[in-house]
Write a protein that holds these residues in place. Structure first.
Motif, mmCIF file in Angstrom:
data_model
loop_
_atom_site.group_PDB
_atom_site.id
_atom_site.type_symbol
_atom_site.label_atom_id
_atom_site.label_comp_id
_atom_site.label_asym_id
_atom_site.label_seq_id
_atom_site.Cartn_x
_atom_site.Cartn_y
_atom_site.Cartn_z
ATOM 1 N N PRO A 16 0.961 -1.759 0.307
ATOM 2 C CA PRO A 16 0.052 0.326 -0.090
ATOM 3 C C PRO A 16 1.184 1.247 0.197
ATOM 4 N N ILE A 17 0.288 2.332 -0.543
ATOM 5 C CA ILE A 17 0.932 3.609 -0.788
ATOM 6 C C ILE A 17 1.537 4.180 1.070
ATOM 7 N N SER A 18 2.940 4.384 0.919
ATOM 8 C CA SER A 18 4.148 4.627 2.171
ATOM 9 C C SER A 18 3.618 6.029 2.370
ATOM 10 N N THR A 19 3.884 5.786 3.614
ATOM 11 C CA THR A 19 3.087 7.366 3.902
ATOM 12 C C THR A 19 4.488 8.058 5.257
ATOM 13 N N ASN A 20 5.815 7.534 5.211
ATOM 14 C CA ASN A 20 6.695 7.700 5.922
ATOM 15 C C ASN A 20 7.880 7.967 5.083
ATOM 16 N N ILE A 21 7.880 9.186 4.475
ATOM 17 C CA ILE A 21 8.257 9.376 3.158
ATOM 18 C C ILE A 21 9.363 11.521 3.340
ATOM 19 N N ASP A 22 9.603 11.504 3.567
ATOM 20 C CA ASP A 22 9.795 12.673 4.262
ATOM 21 C C ASP A 22 10.030 13.655 3.537
ATOM 22 N N PHE A 23 9.666 14.522 3.605
ATOM 23 C CA PHE A 23 9.158 16.379 1.749
ATOM 24 C C PHE A 23 10.852 16.294 1.698
ATOM 25 N N LYS A 24 11.400 16.332 1.951
ATOM 26 C CA LYS A 24 13.580 16.718 1.939
ATOM 27 C C LYS A 24 13.596 15.625 1.416
ATOM 28 N N ASP A 25 13.933 14.274 1.978
ATOM 29 C CA ASP A 25 14.384 12.713 1.068
ATOM 30 C C ASP A 25 13.457 12.841 -0.605
ATOM 31 N N ALA A 26 12.390 13.454 -0.658
ATOM 32 C CA ALA A 26 11.578 13.136 -1.915
ATOM 33 C C ALA A 26 12.154 14.322 -2.787
ATOM 34 N N GLU A 27 12.312 15.863 -2.075
ATOM 35 C CA GLU A 27 12.835 16.886 -2.701
ATOM 36 C C GLU A 27 13.857 16.395 -3.316
ATOM 37 N N HIS A 28 15.101 15.292 -2.460
ATOM 38 C CA HIS A 28 16.230 14.825 -3.263
ATOM 39 C C HIS A 28 16.524 14.295 -4.163
ATOM 40 N N ALA A 29 15.605 12.870 -4.006
ATOM 41 C CA ALA A 29 15.532 11.979 -4.789
ATOM 42 C C ALA A 29 14.587 12.434 -5.991
ATOM 43 N N LEU A 30 13.768 13.531 -6.321
ATOM 44 C CA LEU A 30 13.266 14.087 -7.852
ATOM 45 C C LEU A 30 14.478 15.316 -8.665
ATOM 46 N N ILE A 31 15.058 15.220 -7.316
ATOM 47 C CA ILE A 31 16.576 16.315 -7.917
ATOM 48 C C ILE A 31 17.658 15.382 -8.473
ATOM 49 N N ALA A 32 17.675 13.936 -8.051
ATOM 50 C CA ALA A 32 18.218 13.252 -8.628
ATOM 51 C C ALA A 32 17.749 12.391 -10.161
ATOM 52 N N LEU A 33 16.499 12.297 -10.224
ATOM 53 C CA LEU A 33 15.938 12.270 -11.248
ATOM 54 C C LEU A 33 15.818 13.580 -12.563
ATOM 55 N N GLY A 34 16.468 14.272 -11.988
ATOM 56 C CA GLY A 34 16.735 15.570 -12.794
ATOM 57 C C GLY A 34 15.446 16.224 -13.074
ATOM 58 N N ALA A 35 14.829 16.043 -12.033
ATOM 59 C CA ALA A 35 13.845 17.773 -11.733
ATOM 60 C C ALA A 35 13.982 19.280 -11.852
ATOM 61 N N ASP A 36 13.390 20.375 -11.628
ATOM 62 C CA ASP A 36 13.876 21.309 -11.201
ATOM 63 C C ASP A 36 12.328 22.057 -10.520
ATOM 64 N N LEU A 37 12.748 22.408 -9.213
ATOM 65 C CA LEU A 37 11.744 22.935 -8.156
ATOM 66 C C LEU A 37 11.766 24.201 -8.455
ATOM 67 N N ASP A 38 10.911 24.296 -7.890
ATOM 68 C CA ASP A 38 10.767 26.183 -7.998
ATOM 69 C C ASP A 38 9.743 26.021 -6.665
ATOM 70 N N MET A 39 9.956 27.183 -5.733
ATOM 71 C CA MET A 39 8.966 27.049 -4.456
ATOM 72 C C MET A 39 8.513 28.614 -4.796
ATOM 73 N N LYS A 40 6.959 28.186 -4.532
ATOM 74 C CA LYS A 40 6.116 28.821 -5.018
ATOM 75 C C LYS A 40 5.704 29.668 -3.616
ATOM 76 N N ASN A 41 4.277 30.347 -3.648
ATOM 77 C CA ASN A 41 3.926 31.076 -2.663
ATOM 78 C C ASN A 41 2.880 29.549 -1.824
#
Length: 87
Positions: A16-41
């Motif tokens: 089932p869907i995991s509920t213990n993924i830290d947001f910072k860990d998710a950010e790092h994994a997405l960046i490692a995949l080549g994603a661009d993250l842009d902070m919004k309001n």
């Protein structure tokens, strides 16, 4: 992509869907995949990868089930699978 990032990527695709993924860990994994993250309001983060975009709500705790499902769908839409990144 390091071992920890690959573990986080696999966590997005677990059932089932995991509920213990830290947001910072998710950010790092997405960046490692080549994603661009842009902070919004309003604690929102726009994630862009392979021409696809999604919006996440940044919190100081784990991602919600809805957020994990959203990231999973986003990654699938980008053609990314956990099998492509073995642990």
């Amino acid at each position: 992509m390091n071992h920890h990032d690959r573990k986080i990527l696999h966590a997005f695709f677990t059932h089932p869907i995991s509920t213990n993924i830290d947001f910072k860990d998710a950010e790092h994994a997405l960046i490692a995949l080549g994603a661009d993250l842009d902070m919004k309001n309003g604690n929102r983060v726009e994630v862009t990868l392979h021409g696809q975009k999604t919006m996440l709500h940044r919190n100081h705790h784990s991602l919600s089930k809805d957020d994990v499902a959203q990231v999973r769908k986003f990654l699938e839409g980008c053609g990314i699978t956990a099998e492509a990144f073995p642990i």
